[in-house]
Design an enzyme around this catalytic site. Structure first.
Site, PDB file in Angstrom:
ATOM      1  N   GLY A  20      53.869  48.188  21.329  1.00 29.43           N
ATOM      2  CA  GLY A  20      52.658  47.428  21.071  1.00 29.43           C
ATOM      3  C   GLY A  20      51.869  47.242  22.354  1.00 29.43           C
ATOM      4  N   CYS A  21      50.630  46.805  22.203  1.00 25.41           N
ATOM      5  CA  CYS A  21      49.760  46.662  23.370  1.00 25.41           C
ATOM      6  C   CYS A  21      50.244  45.538  24.295  1.00 25.41           C
ATOM      7  CB  CYS A  21      48.313  46.434  22.940  1.00 25.41           C
ATOM      8  SG  CYS A  21      48.088  45.216  21.629  1.00 25.41           S
ATOM      9  N   TYR A  22      50.518  44.357  23.744  1.00 26.95           N
ATOM     10  CA  TYR A  22      51.024  43.277  24.597  1.00 26.95           C
ATOM     11  C   TYR A  22      52.342  43.672  25.261  1.00 26.95           C
ATOM     12  CZ  TYR A  22      47.645  39.838  22.698  1.00 26.95           C
ATOM     13  OH  TYR A  22      46.520  39.151  22.354  1.00 26.95           O
TER      14      TYR A  22
END
Lengths: 347, 347, 347, 347
Positions: free
Chosen positions: B151-153
């Site tokens: 995921g991005c985070y």
């Protein structure tokens, strides 16, 4: 109704200046009689700010030409190191002063001089100045001749901490972190590259990580409320691509059996300007856009012994001009909400 | 030069889908042969995304009509719970899969099911999936048949922590806080009210404070690197009014005599996709706009024993489509930078 | 492959300068050997523009210290009235020059002096300069020693008009109106108040209604193509709150039996940089973000004898740096698309 | 002071609904007693719109559960084709209605049905409805039982044209062009893809070039004022990346010896809601943000016989909720400025 008081604004071409003009236009007890600007002297306010066409019939004057000493109160909406030169003379003439700049915020002169990089020219006035965080210093403000309006970050961070610190509920020796985000208007109405639409827009960054002028100001407030906490305070400001608005995300450790939501709710129960939201909610900055409000929510970090406090203000209102007007209302015995009835503008 | 590989994209009308199309257009070793969309089947890619006029001569197909099994690799740019249904059949036919959704990121099935609220339908494939954080799992990715793109985070937070955790430098029993800020494209190309221009614009807020799906993902990564740290991890995401970009502000405690800047610099010395900036600097999100880059800086909190790590990515590139392409490059033995040469777009 | 040519950039700290650096980084035939800036001399490009970290290993120099005369071509990305002083000496030394400023755009010296408010110091070079609207002056550019890159508005307005004017299809004595909208980067990277995030953001306005410097430039182009039309040309620019992008809405009257879509389609059939879209469509500025493209659509006003032509460019690319590189490619016999392959960044 | 009137709002969860709530909160003569929403029935207004915490103590109800027939006036802030079903019954019960939707704007039923694509179910009420452009129909509004509040574009375009058309000053057989730009809130608070932050942000485009529903509405107004002009009217709307605000750039031909600035200035001399600015100025949309104002400027195109009229409104205020309140004030004999005193919010 009694006669309105006479109000002057020094440095009225910046964002806090024009915001003062907006708020005071709706104030039933004041008459703005003098607005100054070195750069725009001779220009009509309504020509400079078309948003004020039909609202003001005033012309910017040089400070020395304006009858500031005829005013009941003068607001300074100037960069730092301006007010400290002109305030003492006004005070002597019996004019009350509300300073939106940083000149009278720090009680410790060497600390001020270190962070602002210049010699303080009216240290005596500093001693008499009242720090204008209204929810903390209400009684002192009533009697004040000179009020130092808190900075935007200090307001946004101090209001949620105030009730907890006052009751001594923070754990010592644990980090107290304020991760703060500000809209671009906090940087003022100056032509610096970093505030350009094409620099600040569609972009996000931290700044001042190594030290920001609002750090000693917040520490001073903390120190006055609970000892042995200020040294653990960490402050990281960020610039976010919005015009108005400020958001603080505060991470803190509380002593056992502390219910922060309850403490904040009780403390601010009757406050018209601080809204403690239900647990689990998250305030958004636009919910206070244009209004003299601080909205706060509290929740526990999942499965952790850390509390997360979220706090939002409009940096130009509760973080500057609105809080300045609130101070004036208290100083002059007006209804504290006078001129501050603006419902937030959404969207 | 050898023949290009055949690439399929499932769910190509979202932001990660169109970003994959942008990046793959410049890739010397691939030929995009199939793009699917249930809603837009029959529509030409160049009509749906005018930015791709003259670039692609493809038509969206329903997944069942597209010859995905003729592809060498298929990217899933779908919401969660889609890939897990279709991936096993593709793997059986020898097609490699790079999943940008969350379906194969968490190794613990009950944890996945708890956070995503549904039963996992291909738990066996989970066991075989490689977590595609390239800088961590480079060798495993080479052999992978199925990659779960982080995921991005998790990407933005894990990359700066990776070298420190790997060397076991974090202090136990101290909070490890990631205060993260995301652009709005992270919410996807769906018509939800919160992502409207008039809701997300000129506004800032925290969300998911009580729990976000990327929390267990980051904890899983931390756990695999240093023990007794993950439980102290706190994650607060915020929505910031920009299109692309993600910023993590990480507060951490390090064991004595740790020089984090040195550790990160050494670890990423030869990495083309992670840039450790000079001490004292603060990366801005636009400095990586459009590029498969993570920029990191480290500094000590003034007068404190807390370190502040700042990390930025473009959430759609290093946080999604770019990292997916990087995984593909590793899997197929291409130059790891192929198709990823885009210089950041500034301003 | 032959040796790359040596390229210099004068005034490389502005938006067109950094955009040139971005585009030239991807160009196979050039080597940027000198970048100048009076204000930032001594600073590394990668420190000044972190987006270029790892891309350039150059330091800004004062123009007089840079070996500009060793370059094969020098780009001027300076404010007006700078290039005209330094260009003649470079030309004499055999260096070719591509000027992105306005200094050599207008052939009529008194007109230039009227609009730019200063005396032109190298009028002779004006005569030799080729106006670098590539789709109009391709052959002349091949032989040019000095190219004047068109302004952003003139590019956006002239490209759709070019085929119609060339065939003499506009009706005389009818107004020809270009209602244009520009992103804020068109105002340059200068600290003027009007370009601040808090002034240009969430705001829209016309400017220069009484006269804009691009008006005589567009009239000059019109005049060169069809007579008796330029005098009826009306130009109103507007500022719109976006970073990059320009949109022209052109209202025109055509002679009977003219099919403008057909004329434009035929004219630009083989052009890689001008995209004539299907009738009924409306190009959006982001569809060309970061790319050297102009997208055009044409439709008739409902129930009227007026045609509406819509044209979009990225003002920093096809409206400045990209068109400059395209000119260079033509001048040096490179592939006209070299360095200009960037797929538009969406979102 | 007399008792406040009872006000109901149907469809109060949209942008015009929440704006009505904001304005009415400051209105001295009204008491909002019923707010309806099908989707949010049972939810407190202050929970749904945190900006209204502490302002309203109301709960959304289904329309059928709300005591709308007990109201003195009901505002419809609904999509088109809703009001026309419920309005007749309310009118019969003596409730006055102010409809912000399009249902009662067009007098010609077939035209309405063509543009809105459905059968009109209360054509009789159309005949009785007064078109609520207050500066045009002031006297009729006083007596109205049903007011159709003009659309945002029609308000922005009609107000500057009204005095000129009324005096018959437009030249026949010349194009009358309104090139209009709207903020995104004009598209409403619906989850459509085109209104997403990542679609509408940093982007500019025309839309509805082939036909927009506000075209027949503006033509109807023109027709009622000067004959033989409406057929030459051309209208091109554009979407601009801002939240609130609308800008019209109008190109028109006037009969000889017409001084439009003088005509407009005289006509609007005593109007508190229309500001005719000095010649040569250009109004910006933010100068009316949050306020019930239209600012207009007029200038001649340089060296042309064409006039350029610039007009700005806040589309949610003078273009919707503010004008609706102004209509109510006129209908009920209140001070026309009651509740409309908001000074524009700048920045």
């Amino acid at each position: 109704m009694t006669n309105p008081i006479k109000v002057g604004i020094v440095g009225a071409t910046g964002y806090t200046g024009v915001e003062l003009l907006r708020l005071l236009a709706a104030h039933p007890n004041v008459d703005v009689t003098a607005v100054t600007s070195r750069g725009e002297a001779g220009v009509a306010v309504a020509d400079y700010f078309p948003s004020l066409r039909g609202v003001y019939d005033l012309v910017f004057q040089k400070p020395e030409d304006a009858a500031l000493d005829q005013c009941d109160v003068v607001f300074f909406a100037t960069p730092h190191a301006v007010a400290m030169k002109d305030v003492p003379a006004l005070l002597e003439k019996g004019v009350r002063v509300i300073d939106l700049s940083a000149d009278y915020r720090l009680k410790d002169i060497p600390t001020w001089e270190k962070w602002y990089g210049t010699t303080h020219t009216s240290p005596k006035a500093v001693a008499d100045a009242v720090y204008g965080l209204c929810e903390m210093n209400h009684d002192a403000i009533k009697e004040a001749r000179l009020v130092a309006v808190p900075g935007c970050y200090p307001t946004c961070v101090s209001l949620p901490l105030l009730p907890l610190l006052k009751e001594g509920r923070l754990k010592e020796n644990y980090p107290l972190i304020a991760d703060c985000k500000s809209g671009v208007s906090g940087a003022g109405r100056k032509g610096n590259i970093g505030s350009l639409f094409c620099e600040a827009g569609d972009n996000f960054k931290a700044y001042g990580v190594g030290g920001h002028r609002h750090l000693p100001e917040i520490r001073q407030t903390i120190n006055g409320l609970q000892s042995n906490i200020a040294d653990s305070f960490i402050f990281v400001p960020h610039l976010t691509p919005m015009i108005r608005g400020m958001h603080a995300t505060i991470y803190l450790h509380l002593k056992p059996d502390t219910d922060p939501h309850d403490i904040l709710s009780r403390f601010y129960k009757n406050s018209p300007f601080v809204d403690v939201m239900p647990s689990g909610s998250a305030p958004e900055t636009r919910s206070v856009r244009g209004a003299n409000l601080c909205r706060i929510s509290v929740q526990r970090a999942p499965e952790q012994d850390v509390w997360i406090v979220l706090s939002v203000i409009d940096n130009l209102v509760k973080g500057a001009a609105g809080q300045a007007v609130q101070n004036m209302n208290i100083m002059f015995g007006f209804d504290e909400q006078a001129g501050l009835g603006c419902v937030p503008l959404l969207p």
